[in-house]
Design a protein around this motif. Structure first.
Motif, PDB file in Angstrom:
ATOM      1  N   ALA A  27     -34.902   4.298 -17.236  1.00 13.40           N
ATOM      2  CA  ALA A  27     -33.849   3.447 -16.590  1.00 13.40           C
ATOM      3  C   ALA A  27     -33.814   3.978 -15.026  1.00 13.40           C
ATOM      4  O   ALA A  27     -33.920   4.992 -14.808  1.00 13.40           O
ATOM      5  N   LEU A  28     -33.536   2.917 -14.312  1.00  7.38           N
ATOM      6  CA  LEU A  28     -33.275   3.076 -12.865  1.00  7.38           C
ATOM      7  C   LEU A  28     -31.897   3.603 -12.590  1.00  7.38           C
ATOM      8  O   LEU A  28     -30.950   3.410 -13.496  1.00  7.38           O
ATOM      9  N   SER A  29     -31.630   4.386 -11.601  1.00  6.34           N
ATOM     10  CA  SER A  29     -30.244   4.830 -11.179  1.00  6.34           C
ATOM     11  C   SER A  29     -29.719   3.493 -10.700  1.00  6.34           C
ATOM     12  O   SER A  29     -30.059   2.819 -10.273  1.00  6.34           O
ATOM     13  N   LEU A  30     -28.054   3.792 -10.708  1.00  7.09           N
ATOM     14  CA  LEU A  30     -27.417   2.751 -10.068  1.00  7.09           C
ATOM     15  C   LEU A  30     -27.877   2.592  -8.636  1.00  7.09           C
ATOM     16  O   LEU A  30     -27.915   1.191  -8.156  1.00  7.09           O
ATOM     17  N   ALA A  31     -28.171   3.484  -7.783  1.00 12.26           N
ATOM     18  CA  ALA A  31     -28.660   3.181  -6.517  1.00 12.26           C
ATOM     19  C   ALA A  31     -29.741   2.354  -6.338  1.00 12.26           C
ATOM     20  O   ALA A  31     -29.899   1.412  -5.414  1.00 12.26           O
TER      21      ALA A  31
ATOM     22  N   ARG B   3     -28.192 -14.663  -6.926  1.00 11.12           N
ATOM     23  CA  ARG B   3     -28.814 -13.312  -6.649  1.00 11.12           C
ATOM     24  C   ARG B   3     -27.756 -12.469  -6.506  1.00 11.12           C
ATOM     25  O   ARG B   3     -27.819 -11.219  -7.079  1.00 11.12           O
ATOM     26  N   LEU B   4     -26.518 -12.621  -6.090  1.00 10.77           N
ATOM     27  CA  LEU B   4     -25.214 -11.845  -6.045  1.00 10.77           C
ATOM     28  C   LEU B   4     -24.969 -11.508  -7.547  1.00 10.77           C
ATOM     29  O   LEU B   4     -24.774 -10.266  -7.986  1.00 10.77           O
ATOM     30  N   GLU B   5     -24.852 -12.414  -8.404  1.00  9.18           N
ATOM     31  CA  GLU B   5     -24.462 -12.487  -9.776  1.00  9.18           C
ATOM     32  C   GLU B   5     -25.644 -11.479 -10.596  1.00  9.18           C
ATOM     33  O   GLU B   5     -25.192 -10.571 -11.474  1.00  9.18           O
ATOM     34  N   ALA B   6     -26.732 -11.726 -10.370  1.00  5.26           N
ATOM     35  CA  ALA B   6     -27.874 -10.749 -11.000  1.00  5.26           C
ATOM     36  C   ALA B   6     -27.751  -9.222 -10.648  1.00  5.26           C
ATOM     37  O   ALA B   6     -27.849  -8.650 -11.532  1.00  5.26           O
ATOM     38  N   ILE B   7     -27.180  -9.151  -9.517  1.00  7.26           N
ATOM     39  CA  ILE B   7     -27.348  -7.552  -8.978  1.00  7.26           C
ATOM     40  C   ILE B   7     -25.839  -6.911  -9.715  1.00  7.26           C
ATOM     41  O   ILE B   7     -25.863  -5.971 -10.567  1.00  7.26           O
ATOM     42  N   LEU B   8     -24.832  -8.049  -9.650  1.00  8.95           N
ATOM     43  CA  LEU B   8     -23.516  -7.704 -10.344  1.00  8.95           C
ATOM     44  C   LEU B   8     -23.652  -7.169 -11.668  1.00  8.95           C
ATOM     45  O   LEU B   8     -23.023  -6.395 -12.467  1.00  8.95           O
ATOM     46  N   THR B   9     -24.264  -8.171 -12.351  1.00 16.94           N
ATOM     47  CA  THR B   9     -24.593  -8.032 -13.694  1.00 16.94           C
ATOM     48  C   THR B   9     -25.358  -6.822 -14.199  1.00 16.94           C
ATOM     49  O   THR B   9     -24.960  -6.153 -15.278  1.00 16.94           O
ATOM     50  N   ASP B  10     -26.215  -6.395 -13.458  1.00 15.47           N
ATOM     51  CA  ASP B  10     -26.912  -5.243 -13.552  1.00 15.47           C
ATOM     52  C   ASP B  10     -25.923  -4.013 -13.268  1.00 15.47           C
ATOM     53  O   ASP B  10     -25.990  -2.979 -14.219  1.00 15.47           O
ATOM     54  N   LEU B  11     -25.408  -4.080 -12.219  1.00 10.87           N
ATOM     55  CA  LEU B  11     -24.335  -2.590 -11.779  1.00 10.87           C
ATOM     56  C   LEU B  11     -23.213  -2.592 -12.761  1.00 10.87           C
ATOM     57  O   LEU B  11     -22.824  -1.584 -13.038  1.00 10.87           O
ATOM     58  N   ILE B  12     -22.667  -3.835 -13.273  1.00 14.95           N
ATOM     59  CA  ILE B  12     -21.386  -3.711 -14.182  1.00 14.95           C
ATOM     60  C   ILE B  12     -21.827  -3.301 -15.516  1.00 14.95           C
ATOM     61  O   ILE B  12     -21.038  -2.763 -16.256  1.00 14.95           O
TER      62      ILE B  12
END
Ligand SMILES: *Cc1c(COP(=O)(O)O)cnc(C)c1O
Length: 430
Positions: A24-28, A90-99
């Motif tokens: 698993a990758l880190s949040l950063a 693209r923004l939603e893809a990143i947010l989905t991953d981070l949240i």
């Protein structure tokens, strides 16, 4: 219509597919790479796509209503930007991953809160004294359908909740920066058959994961930390996966994500493409910014509290009270809900109540690094005499949003400003 949730990173063919990253990758790292799989361009920096409409497939046999798949861009195809568009996707893809749960974006934090209440359509909402704008939305709903507002911190009011009602918890609170116990409210929601919605604007990842503590929907004003540069309006709703029983269903009860997305298409409260593009740029540094801002705030609050305890110090002469989650009694108890829920810092916003309203009105003009302005969450530190935008607030209250500057510089700015305020008062008396 294509109301399937935005693709999640485990589906795409991107350069950095699961095969390359068995761990698993880190949040950063995810903030920088979660959208790689939608990148069909050779440009390293994402392009800004302003088109509102997108060509259908050339092959007539490939035409399927509400399913516009361009064979040249299989993971980046859209129909009309009120449904979806490249930059916001693209923004939603990143947010989905981070949240960590499926996420939709909206034109503003208020647009997302409104969308959430329209979607859940409760008879009653229990809500505390947080951000005043959410109360404005509930007052409009009351006008439309008689929705009743209950006081979150009153046990008598909580006793009135019925199944299908909403418990809405903002944490930490605007403007004080004090946190609320999500486990406590999740237990009540569970017992009453209510939904738990959380406004986590003040504690974005990595500070708090409200889903871990029982939230059904988490909202954010993305104008604050997700944007982080005081230049976009953005609202965010993330949906607990357990509310997506059947991802292929269009039925509201079985798929909250599809239903919310359909309602967003109809109501039209989407973000613009420029905002989506700026949002992607901002999320790359989310963890760097939020950790720095939160630790800066923690240091400044600790310094203010220590100085205030010294009789006759500058701080003691000016400041009456300091509010921040780091000063709550639970913050010094390692077994408390507060440290369990917020182990990585208590957020970059705090409030100070000054000794009188004149001090509060005049202090911002004495600061050099802090801008006197509303809003918060940006890289630059802000201070607001909150009476400027909140009619009901204590006129002695200043809300402070800490940025990414060096905290010692901010401390020196406060020291200078407190001294100037005292000198001004002495000159007036003389
Ligand atoms: C700012 C804010 C909102 C409203 O968000 P906008 O993006 O300004 O519409 C909602 N909740 C909280 C806690 C906020 O700080």
């Amino acid at each position: 219509m294509s109301s399937a949730p935005p693709p999640t990173s485990d589906k795409g063919p991107g350069r950095l597919g699961a095969a390359f990253h068995p761990h698993a990758l880190s949040l950063a790292s995810r903030a920088v790479h979660a959208d790689d799989y939608i990148n069909s361009q050779r440009a390293v920096a994402p392009p800004l796509q302003v088109s509102t409409t997108f060509r259908y497939a050339d092959d007539p046999d490939a035409l399927r209503p509400w399913d516009n798949t361009d064979p040249n861009a299989p993971y980046d195809s859209h129909m009309y930007s009120r449904d979806s568009a490249p930059n916001t996707t693209r923004l939603e893809a990143i947010l989905t991953d981070l949240i960590g749960q499926p996420t939709l974006t909206y034109a503003s934090g208020m647009a997302s809160f409104h969308a959430m209440i329209v979607f859940l359509n409760p008879r009653r909402v229990a809500i505390g004294h947080g951000y005043h704008g959410c109360h404005g939305v509930l007052d409009i709903m009351k006008k439309l359908n008689g929705l009743e507002k209950l006081e979150l911190e009153s046990d008598d009011d909580l006793a009135k909740l019925q199944p299908g009602d909403v418990i809405h918890v903002e944490t930490p609170l605007n403007p004080t920066g004090e946190a609320r116990d999500l486990e406590h409210y999740a237990r009540i929601a569970q017992a009453k058959g209510c939904y738990l919605t959380v406004d986590a604007t003040f504690a974005p990842p990595p500070l708090l994961d409200p889903f871990q503590w029982g939230a059904d929907i988490v909202m954010h004003s993305g104008s604050k930390y997700f944007g982080g540069h005081s230049d976009i309006l953005c609202g965010v709703l993330a949906i607990n996966r357990k509310r997506i029983e059947d991802p292929s269903s269009q039925d509201q009860a079985k798929n909250w994500m599809a239903a919310l997305r359909y309602e967003r298409l109809v109501i039209g409260g989407v973000m613009g493409s420029l905002e989506g593009w700026l949002g992607v740029r901002s999320l790359r540094t989310l963890e760097l910014r939020v950790e720095r801002q939160s630790s800066n705030a923690g240091r400044l609050v600790a310094w203010l509290a220590a100085e205030k305890a010294k009789p006759d110090s500058l701080v003691a002469q000016v400041v009456e009270r300091i509010h921040h989650a780091s000063l709550q009694k639970e913050a010094s108890d390692p077994d408390s809900w507060l440290l369990r829920q917020m182990p990585r810092g208590f957020g970059p916003v705090f409030s100070i109540i000054l000794r009188d309203a004149t001090f509060a009105r005049r202090l911002p003009s004495k600061l050099e690094l802090f801008h006197h302005a509303t809003s918060l969450g940006g890289v630059e530190s802000l201070i607001e005499w909150r009476a400027m935008t909140d009619r009901e607030i204590d006129p002695r209250l200043l809300r402070v949003s800490i940025g990414v500057e060096g905290w010692e510089d901010l401390r020196a700015d406060f020291e200078r400003a407190f001294a100037a305020l005292i000198a001004e008062q002495a000159a007036k008396k003389a």
